[in-house]
Scaffold this active site. Structure first.
Site, short mmCIF file in Angstrom:
data_model
loop_
_atom_site.label_atom_id
_atom_site.label_comp_id
_atom_site.label_asym_id
_atom_site.label_seq_id
_atom_site.Cartn_x
_atom_site.Cartn_y
_atom_site.Cartn_z
N GLY A 11 142.42 -32.28 -7.19
CA GLY A 11 143.63 -32.38 -6.36
C GLY A 11 143.65 -31.48 -5.14
N ASN A 13 142.94 -32.38 -2.10
CA ASN A 13 143.61 -33.13 -1.03
C ASN A 13 145.12 -33.20 -1.26
OD1 ASN A 13 141.73 -34.37 1.09
ND2 ASN A 13 140.59 -34.68 -0.81
N ASN A 106 143.70 -44.11 1.16
CA ASN A 106 142.67 -43.42 0.38
C ASN A 106 141.84 -42.57 1.33
OD1 ASN A 106 141.00 -42.81 -1.88
ND2 ASN A 106 139.49 -44.28 -1.11
N HIS A 108 137.85 -41.14 1.66
CA HIS A 108 136.50 -41.32 1.10
C HIS A 108 135.55 -40.34 1.79
CE1 HIS A 108 133.16 -43.30 -0.81
NE2 HIS A 108 132.54 -43.29 0.36
#
Ligand code: GRF
Length: 213
Positions: A11, A13, A106, A108
């Site tokens: 976590g 981010n 999202n 990546h």
């Protein structure tokens, strides 16, 4: 803007988004953390900042659809306007995508469409590319295939390992993810097919390596 976060692990981010809100850089409220992993460190972060969390185990649901139906319901109940995947280690199911079209993001750890899926950083090192980076994108039903919002690039050195490259990329992830969310919250992301235009930007200067990052 109400944000719902989905995370499966550490976590960091999630933390970067919490920090951006606390520092006044992002005008938003995280209304819930949903995790599929009862041991996710993200839960401790949620507790520390008084963010409600829910643990949902896919094995407790009759089907993948039922699992994502429930997630969508939990998010809707809390008037979620943007769903943020922050290290959520599953491909999002149709019921959730249908409930939040172009409202799921999202991040990546590679420059998509290169190196989708797991271990994007290791894929980059093994392939021998000289530049990699990270990508924030809207989520569709594919694996890391949705419209790209922001990318940022880093060099890849000959002696890089998965770990050293991951660390370099992660620092940029923590900058561009809150930035992408801020642009969304300001209504500045226009999606045309798979092209995302950033309204009011100096040309599309958020989509390249931004020197201020
Ligand atoms: C990050 O590398 C992100 O790009 C990927 O999963 C990782 C999550 O890390 N999707 P964290 O849980 O946010 O620290």
């Amino acid at each position: 803007m109400n944000i719902g976060v989905l995370a499966s692990g550490r976590g960091s981010n999630f933390q970067a988004i919490i920090d951006a809100i606390r520092e006044g850089k992002l005008s938003a409220k995280i209304v819930v953390l949903i995790t599929d992993n009862p041991r996710a460190f993200a839960i401790e972060r949620a507790c520390k900042y008084g963010i409600p969390h829910i643990v949902l185990n896919p094995a407790d649901f009759a089907s993948r659809e039922a699992f994502y139906d429930r997630i969508a319901a939990e998010l809707r109940d809390r008037r979620t306007e943007l769903v943020v995947l922050a290290g959520f280690m599953r491909i999002v199911g149709r019921p959730l995508i249908a409930a939040f079209p172009n409202r799921i993001m999202n991040i990546h750890p590679a420059l998509l469409p290169a190196f989708p899926g797991l271990h994007g950083q290791k894929q980059a090192v093994d392939y021998g590319v000289k530049i990699s980076g990270c990508t924030v994108h809207f989520v569709d039903e594919g694996m890391d295939t949705g419209p790209i919002i922001i990318q940022a690039a880093v060099p890849v050195y000959h002696d890089d390992t998965e770990e050293t490259l991951s660390e370099r990329i992660l620092k940029l992830e923590h900058k561009i993810y809150p930035e992408a969310i801020r642009l969304f919250s300001e209504g500045r992301l226009e999606v045309h097919g798979r092209i995302v235009r950033i309204a009011g930007g100096e040309r599309e200067d958020f989509s390249v390596v931004n020197p201020s990052f």
